[in-house]
Write a protein that holds these residues in place. Structure first.
Motif, PDB file in Angstrom:
ATOM      1  N   THR A  20       0.864  -1.333   0.064  1.00  0.00           N
ATOM      2  CA  THR A  20       0.076   0.011   0.006  1.00  0.00           C
ATOM      3  C   THR A  20       1.186   1.244  -0.118  1.00  0.00           C
ATOM      4  O   THR A  20       2.061   1.138   0.066  1.00  0.00           O
ATOM      5  CB  THR A  20      -1.046  -0.130   1.166  1.00  0.00           C
ATOM      6  OG1 THR A  20      -2.020   0.993   0.990  1.00  0.00           O
ATOM      7  CG2 THR A  20      -0.303   0.312   2.437  1.00  0.00           C
ATOM      8  N   ILE A  33      -1.750  -0.788  -3.771  1.00  0.00           N
ATOM      9  CA  ILE A  33      -3.352  -0.527  -3.515  1.00  0.00           C
ATOM     10  C   ILE A  33      -3.575   0.300  -2.709  1.00  0.00           C
ATOM     11  O   ILE A  33      -2.860   0.642  -1.533  1.00  0.00           O
ATOM     12  CB  ILE A  33      -3.967  -1.728  -3.419  1.00  0.00           C
ATOM     13  CG1 ILE A  33      -3.246  -2.664  -2.309  1.00  0.00           C
ATOM     14  CG2 ILE A  33      -3.903  -2.762  -4.901  1.00  0.00           C
ATOM     15  CD1 ILE A  33      -4.177  -4.020  -2.114  1.00  0.00           C
ATOM     16  N   SER A  63      -7.295   2.159  -1.089  1.00  0.00           N
ATOM     17  CA  SER A  63      -9.064   2.223  -1.290  1.00  0.00           C
ATOM     18  C   SER A  63      -9.398   3.606  -0.971  1.00  0.00           C
ATOM     19  O   SER A  63     -10.725   4.082  -1.496  1.00  0.00           O
ATOM     20  CB  SER A  63      -9.844   1.208  -0.539  1.00  0.00           C
ATOM     21  OG  SER A  63      -9.727   1.451   0.851  1.00  0.00           O
ATOM     22  N   SER A 113      -8.398  -2.675  -4.476  1.00  0.00           N
ATOM     23  CA  SER A 113      -8.007  -3.936  -3.690  1.00  0.00           C
ATOM     24  C   SER A 113      -7.872  -5.163  -4.928  1.00  0.00           C
ATOM     25  O   SER A 113      -7.844  -4.507  -6.042  1.00  0.00           O
ATOM     26  CB  SER A 113      -9.407  -4.619  -3.059  1.00  0.00           C
ATOM     27  OG  SER A 113     -10.374  -4.529  -4.034  1.00  0.00           O
ATOM     28  N   THR A 114      -7.407  -6.290  -4.415  1.00  0.00           N
ATOM     29  CA  THR A 114      -6.962  -7.289  -5.380  1.00  0.00           C
ATOM     30  C   THR A 114      -7.250  -8.647  -4.591  1.00  0.00           C
ATOM     31  O   THR A 114      -7.341  -8.596  -3.298  1.00  0.00           O
ATOM     32  CB  THR A 114      -5.495  -7.088  -5.674  1.00  0.00           C
ATOM     33  OG1 THR A 114      -5.289  -8.059  -6.645  1.00  0.00           O
ATOM     34  CG2 THR A 114      -4.737  -7.617  -4.521  1.00  0.00           C
ATOM     35  N   GLY A 156      -8.606 -11.759  -0.237  1.00  0.00           N
ATOM     36  CA  GLY A 156      -8.996 -10.416  -0.624  1.00  0.00           C
ATOM     37  C   GLY A 156      -8.176  -9.498   0.110  1.00  0.00           C
ATOM     38  O   GLY A 156      -8.317  -9.327   1.421  1.00  0.00           O
ATOM     39  N   VAL A 165      -7.302  -5.519   0.815  1.00  0.00           N
ATOM     40  CA  VAL A 165      -7.682  -4.492   0.712  1.00  0.00           C
ATOM     41  C   VAL A 165      -6.613  -3.122   1.298  1.00  0.00           C
ATOM     42  O   VAL A 165      -5.780  -3.821   2.085  1.00  0.00           O
ATOM     43  CB  VAL A 165      -8.993  -4.188   1.511  1.00  0.00           C
ATOM     44  CG1 VAL A 165      -9.513  -2.593   1.580  1.00  0.00           C
ATOM     45  CG2 VAL A 165     -10.403  -5.145   0.997  1.00  0.00           C
ATOM     46  N   ALA A 185     -12.443   0.963   3.692  1.00  0.00           N
ATOM     47  CA  ALA A 185     -11.964  -0.364   3.823  1.00  0.00           C
ATOM     48  C   ALA A 185     -13.159  -1.198   3.961  1.00  0.00           C
ATOM     49  O   ALA A 185     -13.181  -2.375   3.298  1.00  0.00           O
ATOM     50  CB  ALA A 185     -11.010  -0.482   5.103  1.00  0.00           C
ATOM     51  N   GLU A 203     -14.884  -1.751   0.475  1.00  0.00           N
ATOM     52  CA  GLU A 203     -14.247  -2.356  -0.386  1.00  0.00           C
ATOM     53  C   GLU A 203     -14.380  -3.973  -0.105  1.00  0.00           C
ATOM     54  O   GLU A 203     -14.339  -4.750  -0.655  1.00  0.00           O
ATOM     55  CB  GLU A 203     -12.726  -1.919  -0.466  1.00  0.00           C
ATOM     56  CG  GLU A 203     -11.920  -2.339  -1.690  1.00  0.00           C
ATOM     57  CD  GLU A 203     -12.471  -2.013  -3.267  1.00  0.00           C
ATOM     58  OE1 GLU A 203     -12.421  -2.698  -3.942  1.00  0.00           O
ATOM     59  OE2 GLU A 203     -13.110  -0.979  -3.264  1.00  0.00           O
ATOM     60  N   ALA A 204     -14.354  -4.274   1.372  1.00  0.00           N
ATOM     61  CA  ALA A 204     -14.381  -5.688   1.943  1.00  0.00           C
ATOM     62  C   ALA A 204     -15.708  -6.058   1.519  1.00  0.00           C
ATOM     63  O   ALA A 204     -15.705  -7.357   1.374  1.00  0.00           O
ATOM     64  CB  ALA A 204     -14.331  -5.319   3.433  1.00  0.00           C
ATOM     65  N   ILE A 216      -9.837 -11.732   4.503  1.00  0.00           N
ATOM     66  CA  ILE A 216      -9.656 -10.319   4.256  1.00  0.00           C
ATOM     67  C   ILE A 216      -8.330 -10.041   4.867  1.00  0.00           C
ATOM     68  O   ILE A 216      -8.014  -9.968   6.017  1.00  0.00           O
ATOM     69  CB  ILE A 216     -10.970  -9.341   4.691  1.00  0.00           C
ATOM     70  CG1 ILE A 216     -12.078  -9.721   4.096  1.00  0.00           C
ATOM     71  CG2 ILE A 216     -10.402  -7.946   4.573  1.00  0.00           C
ATOM     72  CD1 ILE A 216     -12.036  -9.534   2.648  1.00  0.00           C
ATOM     73  N   VAL A 268      -5.951  -6.552   5.043  1.00  0.00           N
ATOM     74  CA  VAL A 268      -6.090  -4.983   5.048  1.00  0.00           C
ATOM     75  C   VAL A 268      -4.628  -4.523   5.306  1.00  0.00           C
ATOM     76  O   VAL A 268      -3.823  -4.708   6.155  1.00  0.00           O
ATOM     77  CB  VAL A 268      -6.833  -4.492   5.781  1.00  0.00           C
ATOM     78  CG1 VAL A 268      -6.980  -2.788   5.522  1.00  0.00           C
ATOM     79  CG2 VAL A 268      -8.279  -4.925   5.966  1.00  0.00           C
TER      80      VAL A 268
END
Length: 551
Positions: free
Chosen positions: A111, A136, A138, A151-152, A162, A164, A192, A195-196, A206, A208
Motif C-alpha cells: 500500500t 493498492i 482504497s 483492492s485485489t 481479498g 484491501v 476499507a 471494499e471488503a 480479508i 488489509v
C-alpha cells in the motif's frame, strides 16, 4: 433350497461389499478432512524507508529477506508502505533501486505510505509501472477516481485472499504539498469496509494493508488498531480480518487481537519481518497468531546473491558520489535519535537550526529572527570523527530546501503549543512527551519554556526572541511579524502547522546549508545534552532543589 442359500449368500456378500465401501469412503473422507487443515503463513514488512542494504545487527536487508522468504515459502509477501524513501541510497534513485529489489524478493502487494509521495506524484506513477506487483489503496482519490487499485484478490495454497488497502489521511500534512495536489484521502474505516463488502463472495480471508499506525498522537478514527476493531465488529464482513499496519514504527511483538481479527506491525527500518500464521479448515480460520522475526534471528542466513549484487552496487556508487569530507575531525556526538529529536531539544537540532539562521543572515532579503525545524525530519545521529557529505544527507534525507516565512507573534505561540501538544507519559517518575514528528527544534535566537502539567494548547509558559540590535531576549510580541527560517515541508503547513504558509523566501537544499555550517562552526558549544532553548518551566521549589544539588 440351493437357490435360496445362493440368494442369501449373495445378499450377505453385497452387504459386506457395501459396508466395506462405506467404511472406505468414510476413511477417505476422514483423510481428506485431515489434509484440508493446513498451516498458512504471511510474511510482511512496513516502513522499510530505503533499507536495501544489510547492516549487521540492525538491518536485515533485501538480500536476506529474499532468502528468508524462500525458506518460509509464505502464501503472500506484503508491505504496508513507506518503502521507497528514507536512506539516501534509495532516495538517490527516487526509489527505483528499492523497486528493483522488491521485485526480486517477490512481493505480492503493497500500500501507499505518506512518504511514497515524497518524490512527487509523477515519480510514484513511474514506480507503479516498474513494480511486478500492485500498489493498492482504497481511500486515495484524484479527481474523484482511484489512481491505484482499491483492492485485489490473490488465490494461494487453497485460499482466496481479498487484499484491501488504506493510506493515512495524515499524508496531507506529512509529505510535500505539491506532491499531493488534487488528491483526496477519504475516511480509512469506511473505505476499507466498502471494499471488503465487494469481496464478500470472492475472498475467504480479508487482509488489509494499513498505513495508519497505532500512535496515540494520531486521531483515533485514523488508527490501525481502531480499523481492526471496527472491521471485525461489522456484521457485513463475515471473513476473518488480518490488518498489516505501518506508519507509527511500532513493534507489535505478538500483534493485537480483536475478535476474529488481528493487527500486526514490525517497527521500522527492516529490523524485523512480520510472520502471521493460521490454520484453515472447513472454510474457517483458527490459531491466528503474529510474531516478529528479528535481525538477530536471521544472522546465520546468506543473502540472495543477485539482490546483494544489485543493492551493494547501488550503495557503492552512492557512497562514492557523496564521499566528500565535510570535516576531518569532529569531537562532538550529535544526537539525532528519533525518540530524542521528537520529544526534546537536542544538540543536533540546535546545530541544524543555527545553520539555517546563519544561512538566512547572509542569503535572505530579511534576516531571520530565529529558525525552527521539525524533529521528524532528523533521521540519524552524527558520531565523532570524520564527517562526510553522506553523513549529513543521512541525517537530512528528504531533500528539503531552506525556506523563510513571515509569522505573526500570536501564530508563533500557536506553533509551539502545537509542537508540545503530544500526549505525556511517565518515565523515571517524570512526566515526558511521547514522540511527535512535529516537535520543533529551535535556533540560538529563541527561548521557549513549557509546563507538561498543563492541558494541551496551554503548555507554553514563555517565549522570548533575541533582539538583534540590543543583544537581549525580549518577550514575544503577539502582534509583530517575525521572519522564521525553516524547511519547505514545515513552511507549507507540514506536520499540521496550519498557522504557517504564505509568501516565502526559498534557498538551497537543507543538507547543503548544514554541511557548509558544519565545516566552519565552533562545534564545542554543542557539546551538551541539556536543553537550553526549549526547556521545561521550573517552579521556585524546583529551582531551589537544583541550586542545592549544584552546591
Amino acid at each position: 433350497m440351493k437357490k435360496i442359500i445362493g440368494v442369501v449368500l449373495g445378499l450377505l456378500l453385497c452387504c459386506t461389499v457395501f459396508t466395506t465401501g462405506i467404511y472406505a469412503t468414510q476413511k477417505k473422507q476422514s483423510n481428506q478432512d485431515k489434509k484440508s487443515t493446513k498451516k498458512h503463513t504471511l510474511l510482511h514488512t512496513n516502513d522499510i524507508h530505503g533499507r536495501m542494504v544489510e547492516e549487521k545487527g540492525s538491518v536485515i536487508g533485501m538480500a536476506k529477506l529474499k532468502t528468508l522468504k524462500d525458506q518460509k515459502r509464505p502464501d503472500l509477501m506484503l508491505d504496508a508502505g513507506d518503502a521507497f524513501q528514507g536512506l539516501p541510497v534509495s532516495n538517490n534513485s527516487k526509489g527505483e533501486e528499492m523497486a528493483k529489489a522488491m521485485n526480486s524478493v517477490g512481493y505480492d502487494a503493497m500500500t501507499l505510505g505518506n512518504h511514497e509521495f515524497d518524490f512527487g506524484f509523477k515519480q510514484l506513477l513511474h514506480l507503479k509501472k516498474q513494480l511486478n506487483f500492485p500498489i493498492i489503496s482504497s481511500n486515495v482519490y484524484k479527481n474523484g477516481k482511484h489512481p491505484f487499485k482499491p483492492s485485489t484478490v490473490i488465490k494461494r495454497n487453497g485460499i482466496r485472499y481479498g487484499i484491501v488497502a488504506v493510506t493515512t489521511p495524515e499524508t496531507k500534512v506529512k509529505t510535500r504539498p505539491d506532491s499531493i495536489k488534487g488528491l483526496k484521502f477519504a475516511d480509512p474505516v469506511n473505505s476499507a469496509e466498502k471494499e471488503a463488502k465487494k469481496l464478500h463472495n470472492k475472498a475467504d480471508v480479508i487482509v488489509v494493508l494499513s498505513h495508519l499506525g497505532v500512535d496515540p498522537v494520531t486521531k483515533k478514527s485514523w488508527r490501525g488498531d481502531n480499523l481492526t476493531q471496527e472491521l471485525t465488529s461489522k456484521k457485513s464482513i463475515k471473513q476473518p480480518v488480518i490488518v498489516i499496519d505501518g506508519h507509527s514504527h511500532t513493534e507489535l511483538d505478538k500483534g493485537e487481537q480483536f475478535g476474529n481479527g488481528i493487527v500486526a506491525q514490525t517497527g521500522t527500518a527492516l529490523a524485523n519481518v512480520g510472520d502471521i500464521t493460521f490454520d484453515y479448515s472447513h472454510d474457517k480460520v483458527s490459531h491466528l497468531a503474529a510474531t516478529l522475526i528479528n535481525v538477530k534471528d536471521v544472522s546465520h542466513l546468506k543473502g540472495n546473491k543477485q539482490i546483494a549484487q544489485q543493492v551493494n552496487g547501488a550503495n557503492k556508487k552512492f557512497l562514492k558520489e557523496t564521499s566528500k569530507v565535510v570535516r576531518e575531525h569532529n569531537n562532538v556526538k550529535f544526537e539525532g535519535d528519533k525518540n530524542i529529536a521528537r520529544t526534546t531539544e537536542t544538540n543536533l537540532g540546535n546545530l541544524i537550526t543555527d545553520a539555517m539562521e546563519s544561512y538566512g543572515n547572509k542569503e535572505f532579503k530579511h534576516k531571520p529572527d530565529f529558525a525552527v525545524t521539525n524533529g521528524g525530519g532528523i533521521r540519524a545521529s552524527i558520531d565523532k570523527g570524520k564527517v562526510t557529505q553522506n553523513n549529513i544527507i543521512t541525517v537530512l534525507p528528504f531533500g528539503n530546501t531552506i525556506t523563510q516565512i513571515s509569522v505573526k507573534g500570536s501564530d508563533v505561540k500557536k506553533a509551539f503549543e502545537h509542537s508540545l501538544s503530544s500526549p505525556t507519559k511517565t518515565e523515571n517518575h517524570k512526566k515526558v512527551l511521547t514522540p511527535n514528528g512535529g516537535f520543533l527544534q529551535g535556533s540560538k535566537s529563541i527561548r521557549v519554556t513549557y509546563n507538561l502539567n498543563k492541558a494541551k494548547q496551554h503548555r507554553v509558559t514563555s517565549i522570548k526572541v533575541l533582539d538583534k540590535k540590543s543583544g537581549h531576549f525580549k518577550k514575544l510580541d503577539p502582534d509583530k511579524k517575525y521572519h522564521v527560517a525553516t524547511n519547505d515541508f514545515t513552511a507549507n503547513k507540514g506536520d499540521g502547522y496550519k498557522m504557517f504558509g504564505g509568501k516565502k523566501e526559498e534557498g538551497i537544499s537543507l543538507d547543503e546549508v548544514v554541511a557548509k555550517y558544519f565545516k566552519k562552526a565552533n562545534l564545542k558549544k554543542y557539546n551538551t545534552n541539556q536543553p537550553q532553548r526549549i526547556k521545561e518551566h521550573k517552579t521556585d521549589k524546583e529551582k531551589s532543589k537544583s541550586k542545592d544539588k549544584a552546591a
